[in-house]
Design an enzyme around this catalytic site. Structure first.
Site, mmCIF file in Angstrom:
data_model
loop_
_atom_site.group_PDB
_atom_site.id
_atom_site.type_symbol
_atom_site.label_atom_id
_atom_site.label_comp_id
_atom_site.label_asym_id
_atom_site.label_seq_id
_atom_site.Cartn_x
_atom_site.Cartn_y
_atom_site.Cartn_z
ATOM 1 C CE LYS A 52 32.848 34.324 22.544
ATOM 2 N NZ LYS A 52 32.840 33.251 23.195
ATOM 3 C CG HIS A 55 37.314 37.876 31.370
ATOM 4 N ND1 HIS A 55 38.293 37.258 32.171
ATOM 5 C CD2 HIS A 55 36.463 37.288 30.326
ATOM 6 C CE1 HIS A 55 38.480 36.576 31.517
ATOM 7 N NE2 HIS A 55 37.900 36.377 30.436
ATOM 8 C CG HIS A 58 41.314 37.966 28.836
ATOM 9 N ND1 HIS A 58 39.827 38.283 28.038
ATOM 10 C CD2 HIS A 58 41.621 36.858 27.951
ATOM 11 C CE1 HIS A 58 39.804 37.135 27.281
ATOM 12 N NE2 HIS A 58 39.890 36.464 27.204
#
Ligand code: ARG
Length: 471
Positions: A52, A55, A58
């Site tokens: 995934k 972003h 994170h």
């Protein structure tokens, strides 16, 4: 008046000799910290999900967690840095099926993160209108849960290759982890959790057949957390509790810090500990959640941020472009390296300037400004001082230095400011907030320049030179 002067001189002497002899111990060995327990601290941070997006949230968790770990380490704690990867769940059923359908080992070797992400996006699209794909994914995930060799081998490959890539990119950021843990590690321990909950009479069964923990202070189920589905499978939060117990058992930490965004929906700390009901076996009092706000609008030339590497490349490339206008750039041995380090520091300062619980809007232009409260200017200050030391370092030996020369108020201000370093670190450790240190460094920078500037001007004036303020 006389007395005051002498004190200033003693102050200057003491401080400068401390700084000269053991610069790394300055501030962190202060008496202020003598009562703080120096135990083992486990910090969980970054924690992206395999296949995934990585972003802005994170990234924020990564730099805050790194700051807290560095700070604790500097103060003498034994720090364990843990990355809790999203490496289990139905999405691996989808990813497995996706890879079987349109994955390629070659592409995986070439650019693992991109390929896994692409496969995941594509299989999600196909699964939307196709029951067959959804069923295949469920079958694949069940195989994983049952320990099927073939399925596990593929999953393991995804995980290993992702961790290798992450290690490489985190290194660019100056971040490392002691443990790459993840949800998968704790899947098998969920029975253990349920058992413990039962033993403590905390597990209740609802009419629908789900297992829940009552979180309401009044014990009336006005708020609760589901830890067991009616079909007997566990949930994200069950694994989270298992992880907390396992960490305590394996690492015997004195304190555990979770760097997880505000309102993270399935988070053990928020639901179980803060929810009013403390499950005694997790040793809640030694856990702490460091929540952070949202970063809006972080994008790169590819659009929205997908990979950490994209953010780092963007910061470096923009910085390189800015530096190409500067005269000193041509003297750099490795401009790419410098641009990267300065770019990253700009990201960090922008993020740490305010309270970390606040949201903020990201703007590359503002972040990379050469003037003002930016990481670029902080680096600039440091590099200038280093350059002065390179040119004149040899003549700045302590023996020759006479602190009595430091009569100027502005020079004394610098010393007084330096002396506050330990207080600032202390405040940062109490609140686990970096902004106090950022403020301190920004002010130090200004004080240094102001101090140096006025001494320079005075000396020049004595020489008969009129200092110019612009040229
Ligand atoms: N993997 C999660 C995410 O990307 C963050 C993990 C938070 N930590 C935890 N112990 N639940 O949003």
């Amino acid at each position: 008046m006389l007395n005051f002067r002498i004190n200033k001189i003693i102050l200057a002497k003491k401080l400068l000799s401390q700084l000269n002899k053991k610069p790394h111990e300055f501030g962190v060995r202060s008496e202020l910290f003598s009562n703080i327990r120096r135990g083992r601290t486990l910090v969980e941070f970054s924690s992206p999900n395999i296949a995934k997006k990585f972003h802005a949230g994170h990234l924020r968790s990564t730099i805050i967690g790194n700051f807290i770990s560095n700070l604790k380490e500097a103060l003498g704690n034994d720090v364990i840095r843990v990355n809790y990867l999203g490496d289990w769940g139905m999405q691996f059923g989808l990813l497995g099926v996706g890879f079987q359908r349109f994955g390629s080992q070659e592409k995986l070797k070439e650019n693992a993160l991109q390929h896994l992400f692409d496969v995941y996006v594509q299989v999600n699209k196909e699964a939307e209108g196709d029951e067959g794909v959804q069923e295949a994914a469920r079958v694949f995930f069940r195989k994983l849960e049952e320990g099927d060799d073939h399925a596990l081998l593929l999953w393991k490959q995804f995980r290993e290759i992702t961790v290798e890539e992450y290690k490489r990119v985190y290194k660019r950021l100056g971040v490392h982890f002691d443990l790459y843990s993840g949800e998968s590690f704790h899947q098998r321990q969920t029975q253990h959790v349920l058992q413990k909950l039962r033993e403590q009479d905390l597990l209740k069964t609802t009419e629908k057949g789900t297992g829940v923990v009552d979180l309401s202070p009044a014990g009336d189920m006005s708020s609760y957390s589901t830890v067991l589905r009616s079909d007997g499978t566990s949930l994200y939060i069950t694994r989270d509790i298992a992880a907390a117990i396992d960490r305590k058992e394996k690492n015997n930490f004195d304190e555990m810090i979770y760097v997880v965004r505000v309102n993270f929906p399935y988070f053990v700390y928020g639901q179980i500990v803060e929810g009013g009901h403390c499950m005694s076996f997790i040793v809640c009092s030694s856990c702490r959640h460091v929540p952070f706000g949202l970063v809006q609008g972080m994008s790169t030339r590819h659009g929205e941020v997908v990979f950490l590497e994209d953010i780092l490349d963007e910061a470096r490339n923009r910085m390189l472009r800015n530096m190409s206008h500067s005269r000193t750039t041509k003297d750099l041995e490795n401009p790419e390296y410098t641009a990267e380090k300065v770019g990253v520091s700009a990201l960090i300062i922008q993020d740490f300037k305010g309270p970390i619980t606040s949201d903020y809007k990201f703007d590359w232009k503002r972040v990379l400004q050469a003037q003002g409260d930016t990481g670029v200017f902080l680096q600039y200050t440091h590099a200038r001082l280093c350059s002065l030391l390179r040119m004149h370092g040899d003549s700045a030996s302590e023996a020759e230095f006479d602190p009595a020369l430091l009569q100027e108020d502005r020079s004394i201000f610098i010393l007084q400011h330096l002396l506050r370093y330990d207080e600032v670190l202390y405040r940062c450790t109490q609140e686990l907030q970096p902004r106090h240190l950022v403020n301190f460094l920004m002010t130090l920078r200004l004080r240094l320049f102001a101090g140096a500037c006025s001494v320079l001007a005075n000396g020049m004036t004595i020489l008969g030179i009129t200092p110019t303020e612009k040229m």
